[in-house]
Design a protein around this motif. Structure first.
Motif, PDB file in Angstrom:
ATOM      1  N   PHE A  69       0.826  -1.203   0.000  1.00  0.00           N
ATOM      2  CA  PHE A  69       0.000   0.000   0.000  1.00  0.00           C
ATOM      3  C   PHE A  69       0.866   1.262   0.000  1.00  0.00           C
ATOM      4  CE2 PHE A  69      -3.648  -2.364   2.176  1.00  0.00           C
ATOM      5  CZ  PHE A  69      -4.404  -2.416   1.026  1.00  0.00           C
ATOM      6  N   ILE A  70       1.901   1.256   0.819  1.00  0.00           N
ATOM      7  CA  ILE A  70       2.776   2.425   0.921  1.00  0.00           C
ATOM      8  C   ILE A  70       3.478   2.669  -0.415  1.00  0.00           C
ATOM      9  CG2 ILE A  70       4.726   3.458   2.158  1.00  0.00           C
ATOM     10  CD1 ILE A  70       2.182   2.967   3.909  1.00  0.00           C
ATOM     11  N   LEU A  75       4.037   5.782  -5.610  1.00  0.00           N
ATOM     12  CA  LEU A  75       3.930   5.853  -7.066  1.00  0.00           C
ATOM     13  C   LEU A  75       2.797   6.764  -7.513  1.00  0.00           C
ATOM     14  CD1 LEU A  75       4.576   2.083  -7.844  1.00  0.00           C
ATOM     15  CD2 LEU A  75       6.178   3.993  -8.085  1.00  0.00           C
ATOM     16  N   LEU A  76       1.658   6.712  -6.832  1.00  0.00           N
ATOM     17  CA  LEU A  76       0.536   7.565  -7.211  1.00  0.00           C
ATOM     18  C   LEU A  76       0.841   9.039  -6.990  1.00  0.00           C
ATOM     19  CD1 LEU A  76      -2.530   5.522  -5.915  1.00  0.00           C
ATOM     20  CD2 LEU A  76      -1.900   5.975  -8.289  1.00  0.00           C
ATOM     21  N   ALA A  98      13.324   8.046  -5.673  1.00  0.00           N
ATOM     22  CA  ALA A  98      14.272   7.316  -4.825  1.00  0.00           C
ATOM     23  C   ALA A  98      13.553   6.712  -3.619  1.00  0.00           C
ATOM     24  CB  ALA A  98      15.391   8.248  -4.360  1.00  0.00           C
ATOM     25  N   GLN A  99      12.601   7.440  -3.082  1.00  0.00           N
ATOM     26  CA  GLN A  99      11.831   6.940  -1.944  1.00  0.00           C
ATOM     27  C   GLN A  99      11.020   5.703  -2.348  1.00  0.00           C
ATOM     28  OE1 GLN A  99       8.757   9.665  -0.605  1.00  0.00           O
ATOM     29  NE2 GLN A  99       9.190   9.122   1.514  1.00  0.00           N
ATOM     30  N   ALA A 100      10.391   5.741  -3.504  1.00  0.00           N
ATOM     31  CA  ALA A 100       9.623   4.592  -3.990  1.00  0.00           C
ATOM     32  C   ALA A 100      10.541   3.397  -4.241  1.00  0.00           C
ATOM     33  CB  ALA A 100       8.870   4.963  -5.264  1.00  0.00           C
ATOM     34  N   THR A 101      11.709   3.648  -4.801  1.00  0.00           N
ATOM     35  CA  THR A 101      12.672   2.567  -5.047  1.00  0.00           C
ATOM     36  C   THR A 101      13.135   1.949  -3.735  1.00  0.00           C
ATOM     37  OG1 THR A 101      13.404   3.663  -7.067  1.00  0.00           O
ATOM     38  CG2 THR A 101      14.872   1.999  -6.143  1.00  0.00           C
ATOM     39  N   ALA A 102      13.419   2.784  -2.747  1.00  0.00           N
ATOM     40  CA  ALA A 102      13.838   2.276  -1.427  1.00  0.00           C
ATOM     41  C   ALA A 102      12.727   1.452  -0.793  1.00  0.00           C
ATOM     42  CB  ALA A 102      14.221   3.441  -0.520  1.00  0.00           C
ATOM     43  N   CYS A 103      11.497   1.913  -0.898  1.00  0.00           N
ATOM     44  CA  CYS A 103      10.354   1.176  -0.353  1.00  0.00           C
ATOM     45  C   CYS A 103      10.241  -0.191  -1.029  1.00  0.00           C
ATOM     46  CB  CYS A 103       9.077   1.984  -0.546  1.00  0.00           C
ATOM     47  SG  CYS A 103       7.592   1.201   0.097  1.00  0.00           S
ATOM     48  N   ALA A 104      10.352  -0.214  -2.346  1.00  0.00           N
ATOM     49  CA  ALA A 104      10.270  -1.468  -3.096  1.00  0.00           C
ATOM     50  C   ALA A 104      11.373  -2.433  -2.669  1.00  0.00           C
ATOM     51  CB  ALA A 104      10.356  -1.190  -4.596  1.00  0.00           C
ATOM     52  N   GLU A 122      -1.480 -11.395  -4.345  1.00  0.00           N
ATOM     53  CA  GLU A 122      -0.331 -10.623  -3.872  1.00  0.00           C
ATOM     54  C   GLU A 122       0.886 -10.855  -4.758  1.00  0.00           C
ATOM     55  OE1 GLU A 122       2.654  -9.934  -0.108  1.00  0.00           O
ATOM     56  OE2 GLU A 122       0.696 -10.829   0.283  1.00  0.00           O
ATOM     57  N   ARG A 123       1.080 -12.085  -5.188  1.00  0.00           N
ATOM     58  CA  ARG A 123       2.212 -12.389  -6.064  1.00  0.00           C
ATOM     59  C   ARG A 123       2.113 -11.568  -7.353  1.00  0.00           C
ATOM     60  NH1 ARG A 123       1.662 -17.621  -6.296  1.00  0.00           N
ATOM     61  NH2 ARG A 123       2.989 -17.967  -4.495  1.00  0.00           N
ATOM     62  N   HIS A 124       0.904 -11.509  -7.929  1.00  0.00           N
ATOM     63  CA  HIS A 124       0.687 -10.739  -9.153  1.00  0.00           C
ATOM     64  C   HIS A 124       0.938  -9.249  -8.907  1.00  0.00           C
ATOM     65  CE1 HIS A 124      -1.072  -9.493 -12.964  1.00  0.00           C
ATOM     66  NE2 HIS A 124      -1.845  -8.659 -12.287  1.00  0.00           N
ATOM     67  N   LEU A 125       0.434  -8.723  -7.788  1.00  0.00           N
ATOM     68  CA  LEU A 125       0.620  -7.309  -7.477  1.00  0.00           C
ATOM     69  C   LEU A 125       2.088  -6.981  -7.276  1.00  0.00           C
ATOM     70  CD1 LEU A 125      -0.558  -4.529  -6.902  1.00  0.00           C
ATOM     71  CD2 LEU A 125      -0.921  -5.262  -4.524  1.00  0.00           C
ATOM     72  N   ARG A 126       2.824  -7.853  -6.602  1.00  0.00           N
ATOM     73  CA  ARG A 126       4.256  -7.627  -6.382  1.00  0.00           C
ATOM     74  C   ARG A 126       4.990  -7.547  -7.721  1.00  0.00           C
ATOM     75  NH1 ARG A 126       5.904  -8.234  -1.160  1.00  0.00           N
ATOM     76  NH2 ARG A 126       8.028  -8.663  -1.803  1.00  0.00           N
ATOM     77  N   ARG A 127       4.648  -8.437  -8.623  1.00  0.00           N
ATOM     78  CA  ARG A 127       5.299  -8.416  -9.940  1.00  0.00           C
ATOM     79  C   ARG A 127       4.931  -7.162 -10.715  1.00  0.00           C
ATOM     80  NH1 ARG A 127       4.185 -14.728 -10.947  1.00  0.00           N
ATOM     81  NH2 ARG A 127       6.166 -15.510 -10.155  1.00  0.00           N
ATOM     82  N   LYS A 128       3.680  -6.766 -10.611  1.00  0.00           N
ATOM     83  CA  LYS A 128       3.186  -5.587 -11.320  1.00  0.00           C
ATOM     84  C   LYS A 128       3.874  -4.321 -10.814  1.00  0.00           C
ATOM     85  CE  LYS A 128      -1.411  -3.929 -12.503  1.00  0.00           C
ATOM     86  NZ  LYS A 128      -2.808  -4.135 -12.177  1.00  0.00           N
ATOM     87  N   LEU A 129       3.993  -4.203  -9.502  1.00  0.00           N
ATOM     88  CA  LEU A 129       4.635  -3.017  -8.932  1.00  0.00           C
ATOM     89  C   LEU A 129       6.111  -3.016  -9.240  1.00  0.00           C
ATOM     90  CD1 LEU A 129       2.825  -2.761  -5.495  1.00  0.00           C
ATOM     91  CD2 LEU A 129       2.617  -1.192  -7.417  1.00  0.00           C
TER      92      LEU A 129
END
Length: 129
Positions: A69-70, A75-76, A98-104, A122-129
């Motif tokens: 979610f974070i 990204l949004l 950079a913040q989004a990359t660090a979160c990922a 969740e697996r699909h969402l992780r790949r998508k993000l």
């Protein structure tokens, strides 16, 4: 974002969705206020930059415990139109990227979740993000 999953969770318990993500969605939806026939004749109780500022403030606090979610909020928030300026990018574009990359990285999106014991959604969402 999955509209169906988000709205389902929102209607069940909107406080289960981090405030930064709700703020990001509200800020992005702001531009559509006058297109809703039930709202177009009412004055807006807020302005977009206030919602965006609030979402960024909350994001800084919620980044301490990153999750999908974070990351979605990170990204949004990059898609909110910056105030009029002389450049195409807001000065914060690089820091928020950079913040989004660090979160990922912190939630393990750099690792293939194929063998993980998580549900397919969740697996699909992780790949998508």
């Amino acid at each position: 974002m999955s509209k169906v999953r988000f709205l389902s969770r929102y209607h069940a318990d909107k406080k289960s969705i981090p405030a930064c993500l709700r703020g990001a969605i509200y800020a992005l939806a702001f531009v559509f206020w006058d297109r809703d026939y039930t709202l177009k004749d009412t004055s807006m109780p807020f302005v977009q930059h206030e919602l965006t500022d609030y979402a960024h403030q909350v994001l800084r606090r919620e980044m301490e415990n990153p999750n999908l979610f974070i990351l979605q909020a990170c990204l949004l928030l990059q898609h909110v139109t910056p105030p009029a300026m002389d450049t195409l990018e807001a000065p914060t574009t690089w820091t928020s990227s950079a913040q989004a990359t660090a979160c990922a990285q912190m939630i393990g999106l750099h690792v293939e979740p194929g063998d993980w014991n998580i549900n397919a959604t969740e697996r699909h969402l992780r790949r998508k993000l």
